[in-house]
Scaffold this motif. Structure first.
Motif, PDB file in Angstrom:
ATOM      1  N   ILE A   1      17.482  -5.285 -28.664  1.00 25.68           N
ATOM      2  CA  ILE A   1      17.696  -4.042 -27.712  1.00 25.68           C
ATOM      3  C   ILE A   1      16.416  -3.641 -26.884  1.00 25.68           C
ATOM      4  O   ILE A   1      16.402  -3.218 -25.814  1.00 25.68           O
ATOM      5  CB  ILE A   1      17.961  -2.841 -28.825  1.00 25.68           C
ATOM      6  N   LYS A   2      15.330  -3.843 -27.777  1.00 22.40           N
ATOM      7  CA  LYS A   2      14.009  -3.767 -26.996  1.00 22.40           C
ATOM      8  C   LYS A   2      14.002  -4.637 -25.803  1.00 22.40           C
ATOM      9  O   LYS A   2      13.398  -4.198 -24.667  1.00 22.40           O
ATOM     10  CB  LYS A   2      12.953  -3.929 -28.015  1.00 22.40           C
ATOM     11  N   THR A   3      14.230  -5.987 -26.025  1.00 22.72           N
ATOM     12  CA  THR A   3      14.138  -6.835 -24.976  1.00 22.72           C
ATOM     13  C   THR A   3      15.049  -6.201 -23.446  1.00 22.72           C
ATOM     14  O   THR A   3      14.787  -6.207 -22.472  1.00 22.72           O
ATOM     15  CB  THR A   3      14.665  -8.180 -25.452  1.00 22.72           C
ATOM     16  N   MET A   4      16.293  -5.942 -24.107  1.00 29.31           N
ATOM     17  CA  MET A   4      17.025  -5.341 -23.110  1.00 29.31           C
ATOM     18  C   MET A   4      16.487  -3.783 -22.189  1.00 29.31           C
ATOM     19  O   MET A   4      16.643  -3.923 -21.113  1.00 29.31           O
ATOM     20  CB  MET A   4      18.328  -4.812 -23.291  1.00 29.31           C
ATOM     21  N   LEU A   5      15.754  -3.024 -22.969  1.00 30.42           N
ATOM     22  CA  LEU A   5      15.013  -2.152 -22.408  1.00 30.42           C
ATOM     23  C   LEU A   5      14.024  -2.707 -21.303  1.00 30.42           C
ATOM     24  O   LEU A   5      13.874  -1.933 -20.321  1.00 30.42           O
ATOM     25  CB  LEU A   5      14.400  -1.217 -23.587  1.00 30.42           C
ATOM     26  N   ASN A   6      13.377  -3.502 -21.963  1.00 28.99           N
ATOM     27  CA  ASN A   6      12.111  -4.029 -20.934  1.00 28.99           C
ATOM     28  C   ASN A   6      12.614  -4.850 -19.858  1.00 28.99           C
ATOM     29  O   ASN A   6      12.097  -4.985 -18.665  1.00 28.99           O
ATOM     30  CB  ASN A   6      11.181  -4.911 -21.826  1.00 28.99           C
ATOM     31  N   ASP A   7      13.655  -5.714 -19.931  1.00 29.66           N
ATOM     32  CA  ASP A   7      14.158  -6.622 -19.016  1.00 29.66           C
ATOM     33  C   ASP A   7      15.193  -6.492 -18.276  1.00 29.66           C
ATOM     34  O   ASP A   7      15.474  -6.620 -17.139  1.00 29.66           O
ATOM     35  CB  ASP A   7      14.148  -7.860 -19.575  1.00 29.66           C
ATOM     36  N   ARG A   8      16.229  -5.487 -18.691  1.00 30.24           N
ATOM     37  CA  ARG A   8      17.480  -5.222 -18.213  1.00 30.24           C
ATOM     38  C   ARG A   8      17.788  -3.612 -18.258  1.00 30.24           C
ATOM     39  O   ARG A   8      18.748  -3.349 -18.913  1.00 30.24           O
ATOM     40  CB  ARG A   8      18.471  -6.158 -18.662  1.00 30.24           C
TER      41      ARG A   8
ATOM     42  N   GLU B   1      19.183  -1.489 -16.639  1.00 32.67           N
ATOM     43  CA  GLU B   1      20.677  -1.026 -16.181  1.00 32.67           C
ATOM     44  C   GLU B   1      21.410  -1.208 -17.150  1.00 32.67           C
ATOM     45  O   GLU B   1      22.315  -0.197 -17.474  1.00 32.67           O
ATOM     46  CB  GLU B   1      21.173  -1.933 -15.066  1.00 32.67           C
ATOM     47  N   ASP B   2      21.473  -2.354 -18.178  1.00 34.72           N
ATOM     48  CA  ASP B   2      22.256  -2.458 -19.129  1.00 34.72           C
ATOM     49  C   ASP B   2      21.965  -1.782 -20.538  1.00 34.72           C
ATOM     50  O   ASP B   2      22.705  -1.184 -21.136  1.00 34.72           O
ATOM     51  CB  ASP B   2      22.081  -4.105 -19.648  1.00 34.72           C
ATOM     52  N   TYR B   3      20.507  -1.580 -20.608  1.00 29.83           N
ATOM     53  CA  TYR B   3      20.036  -0.567 -21.548  1.00 29.83           C
ATOM     54  C   TYR B   3      20.622   0.528 -21.421  1.00 29.83           C
ATOM     55  O   TYR B   3      20.759   1.369 -22.501  1.00 29.83           O
ATOM     56  CB  TYR B   3      18.461  -0.553 -21.691  1.00 29.83           C
ATOM     57  N   ALA B   4      20.475   1.293 -20.252  1.00 32.30           N
ATOM     58  CA  ALA B   4      21.047   2.653 -19.872  1.00 32.30           C
ATOM     59  C   ALA B   4      22.620   2.776 -20.699  1.00 32.30           C
ATOM     60  O   ALA B   4      22.841   3.894 -20.910  1.00 32.30           O
ATOM     61  CB  ALA B   4      21.006   2.820 -18.396  1.00 32.30           C
TER      62      ALA B   4
ATOM     63  N   TRP C   1      22.436   2.765 -24.178  1.00 31.46           N
ATOM     64  CA  TRP C   1      22.049   4.240 -24.918  1.00 31.46           C
ATOM     65  C   TRP C   1      23.067   5.226 -24.621  1.00 31.46           C
ATOM     66  O   TRP C   1      23.442   6.170 -25.489  1.00 31.46           O
ATOM     67  CB  TRP C   1      20.706   4.447 -24.173  1.00 31.46           C
ATOM     68  N   ARG C   2      23.752   5.235 -23.307  1.00 32.11           N
ATOM     69  CA  ARG C   2      24.627   6.283 -22.983  1.00 32.11           C
ATOM     70  C   ARG C   2      25.982   6.347 -24.088  1.00 32.11           C
ATOM     71  O   ARG C   2      26.513   7.243 -24.427  1.00 32.11           O
ATOM     72  CB  ARG C   2      25.203   6.056 -21.688  1.00 32.11           C
ATOM     73  N   GLU C   3      26.180   4.956 -24.331  1.00 33.70           N
ATOM     74  CA  GLU C   3      27.692   4.601 -25.196  1.00 33.70           C
ATOM     75  C   GLU C   3      27.162   4.982 -26.804  1.00 33.70           C
ATOM     76  O   GLU C   3      27.989   5.284 -27.777  1.00 33.70           O
ATOM     77  CB  GLU C   3      28.250   3.494 -25.027  1.00 33.70           C
ATOM     78  N   LEU C   4      25.934   4.425 -27.007  1.00 38.66           N
ATOM     79  CA  LEU C   4      25.806   4.148 -28.459  1.00 38.66           C
ATOM     80  C   LEU C   4      24.388   4.790 -28.975  1.00 38.66           C
ATOM     81  O   LEU C   4      24.113   4.538 -30.338  1.00 38.66           O
ATOM     82  CB  LEU C   4      25.544   2.624 -28.655  1.00 38.66           C
ATOM     83  N   GLY C   5      23.787   5.336 -28.202  1.00 40.60           N
ATOM     84  CA  GLY C   5      22.436   5.875 -28.499  1.00 40.60           C
ATOM     85  C   GLY C   5      22.434   6.860 -29.848  1.00 40.60           C
ATOM     86  O   GLY C   5      21.784   6.907 -30.771  1.00 40.60           O
TER      87      GLY C   5
END
Length: 646
Positions: free
Chosen positions: A380-387, A389-392, A395-399
């Motif tokens: 998830i942290k890698t997604m936050l840093n690198d992607r 849009e996918d992290y957003a 977080w919207r769905e599962l945060g």
């Protein structure tokens, strides 16, 4: 033979299945093959657990038997099978809490979006009525002597009877509707079509999925032709024996190298284990070697499951041992706050007859769990840093679910905080992480300021934010119910403590401002003392504040008090709590407050000011979205004051 009625919701569902339009009717075969695969998994497991069980596990397989002439398709397996009670319970009813929600969404969905709902509610068997006029199922439970024959046209009832000669496992015969290009119904007796569907949806199935079709007929040998049958013609042919052809690769997806697996194969495998018809947001592979070896293939969904916050939500991943299925929903491998993670863990050294009690105490399981959790959080942290849009999307769905881990998983609290994001007064359009907040902190700022509330609008309009905004401080806006709980349990982030702007004292003043404030406190001391006595049933203290710039007053809690929202949550759960008195803070610069002080100093009849004091307290409650103790009295006092003003 008995004729039984479907459960009411099952009848509604069948009606929708039969008469609604789906863009992809191929899904029925995927669901039936998956059911057969599950049955074979369960048979292997039962055979391991019960050595005396009289079953044949030497040749597990799933057969597809098309008959173009009779327009039938048979899907059969030699798995665990079902008893009569299981048939009635699993086929005649839909025993899931989400059924009503499914029916509602099914009615609302339009055309192509409807097919996405199949599989999410465990209703795969019913999808057969999209393509068949009549369905016949013959099944025999492993270890039982007699089988069961079930038949229905999907019109609201079904027949069921006991049969003597049923083979072990389950055979489902579909009497197919006519192929119709206009209705987009393919020919499901076509070998090419069946091969295409299996390759697309079920290539990852561990067990062989075989197509059984007649081999080309062969001429009868000359010596056989000399017998009685030869009189009917020299060219007589012998009946052809069926020739099974395996359609799927059969290799466990998690055992293949990542270069051998396509994105589409990952997506189909995710759908198989999750019953979600959306593509996964992220695929996670993990292989541990050494003294304890295991492989994991995990997925993060792109959409929150409908039952994510339901009490009976099933969680956990599938557990295999040496490619042998052990259990679905292995909760011991994944904590509650990661209940949205789906996938498979295949271990090498666990006992094949493990029970949940053993798993809870197994040191290897605990080691696997810790490693899996760290892998998910790091992904998830890698997604936050690198992607981002996918992290957003994540977080919207599962945060909201992930933040539950801040309460329950102390060991990984820092890792969870690092991937959390929040609304902020900095930018109404974007969320911010705590690391980004810390980067923007003002020189000398020691705390991470936040405020909880029911909505962003309610927080943004709160008087508690006035002075912080005026001085340029950023405030995190937390509106999830779980936020009310974890912020009091988590000491801080990156050496900065969390500070609620609606609790305790907020120190925003310079030394000169503090000296001036001390003089004002002395000037207002008699008034605040009198007001505290007047409002003693509602507040514990009345004091001056520097957190307000435009509002006359606000109510705040002590540093360790429950917030009003959290207090409501506990009461809603049936927990009786003593009333929590709060603090009334006054803005000495506001004309209403300074005027009240002047009137208090000049008047001998101070009782005439009680109405104004009550109004001041009531306005402070309403400004933060609180509830008035006596709304009718507040309205009456307000009307009287307005009248005097006119």
């Amino acid at each position: 033979m008995e004729t039984l009625e479907f459960q009411t919701e099952a009848r509604q569902l069948l009606n929708l299945m039969i008469h609604s339009i789906y863009s992809n009717k191929d899904t029925f075969l995927r669901e039936l093959v998956s059911n057969s695969s599950d049955a074979l998994d369960k048979l292997r497991l039962e055979a391991f657990r019960d050595k005396d069980l009289d079953v044949d596990v030497s040749d597990p397989h799933i057969d597809l038997v098309p008959d173009p002439v009779a327009r039938t398709l048979v899907i059969r397996d030699n798995g665990v099978g079902m008893s009569r009670d299981e048939v009635v319970g699993l086929i005649g009813t839909i025993a899931r809490s989400g059924t009503a929600e499914f029916l509602r969404k099914m009615k609302e969905a339009q055309d192509s979006s409807q097919q996405e709902l199949i599989g999410q509610f465990g209703i795969g068997f019913y999808s057969t009525f999209m393509v068949a006029d009549r369905v016949v199922m013959v099944t025999r439970r492993a270890g039982h002597d007699k089988g069961v024959r079930w038949e229905s046209t999907g019109e609201g009832s079904y027949t069921i009877e006991e049969v003597d000669d049923a083979p072990q496992g389950t055979s489902v015969t579909l009497h197919l509707k006519p192929a119709d290009e206009e209705d987009q119904l393919p020919d499901y007796t076509s070998a090419a079509k069946l091969t295409e569907i299996v390759k697309k949806y079920s290539d990852f199935i561990t067990w062989p999925v075989r197509l059984v079709e007649p081999a080309p007929a062969k001429p009868v040998a000359e010596d056989a032709a000399e017998g009685e049958g030869a009189a009917e013609g020299e060219g007589a042919e012998a009946p052809a024996a069926p020739e099974p052809r395996v359609l799927n690769s059969g290799k466990a997806l998690w055992a293949r190298s990542s270069s051998e697996v396509s994105k589409e194969e990952y997506a189909e495998f995710y759908r198989h284990v999750s019953h979600d018809w959306n593509d996964p947001l992220e695929t996670i592979r993990l292989q541990a070697e050494g003294t304890f070896e295991y492989q994991a293939l995990l997925f993060l969904p792109s959409r929150a499951p409908m039952d994510l916050f339901m009490r009976d939500h099933k969680r956990g991943v599938q557990l295999y041992v040496k490619r042998v299925f052990i259990m679905d929903d292995c909760e011991e491998l994944m904590p509650e706050y990661l209940r949205f993670v789906k996938g498979v863990v295949d271990a090498q050294d666990l006992s094949l007859n493990v029970s949940r009690e053993i798993l809870q105490q197994d040191r290897q399981i605990q080691l696997m769990r810790r490693r899996l959790v760290k892998k998910v959080l790091s992904t998830i942290k890698t997604m936050l840093n690198d992607r981002p849009e996918d992290y957003a999307v994540f977080w919207r769905e599962l945060g909201t679910a992930l933040k539950e881990g801040l309460l329950s998983d102390v060991d990984n609290r820092d890792a969870i905080l690092a991937v959390c994001s929040f609304d902020s007064t900095e930018d109404a359009e974007k969320k911010t992480t705590l690391a980004q907040y810390v980067e923007r902190m003002k020189d000398g700022q020691e705390h991470v300021y936040y405020m909880t509330g029911d909505s962003r609008t309610a927080v943004e309009n709160s008087p508690h934010l006035e002075a912080l905004r005026a001085k340029g401080y950023e405030v995190l806006i937390m509106t999830d119910p779980i936020d009310e709980m974890w912020v009091d349990s988590v000491p801080g982030f990156d050496g900065r403590t969390f500070q609620s702007v609606a609790k305790g004292q907020v120190d925003l003043e310079s030394e000169e401002e503090k000296a001036a404030a001390a003089e004002r406190v002395a000037d207002f001391a008699e008034l605040t003392s009198w007001m505290a006595g007047l409002l003693s049933e509602q507040v514990k203290e009345v004091r001056l504040t520097s957190r307000l710039t435009t509002s006359p007053a606000c109510v705040v809690g002590d540093e360790h008090d429950l917030t009003p929202t959290l207090e409501k949550m506990y009461r809603a759960m049936g927990q009786e709590l003593p009333p929590v008195k709060r603090i009334l803070e006054l803005n000495p610069e506001h004309p209403l407050v300074s005027g009240l002080r002047t009137a208090f100093a000049e008047r001998e009849d101070r009782e005439s000011l009680t109405g104004t004091v009550e109004l001041l307290h009531g306005m402070a409650l309403l400004a933060e979205g609180g509830e008035l103790g006596d709304p009718s009295r507040f309205v009456r006092l307000l009307a009287e004051n307005l009248q005097r003003g006119l």
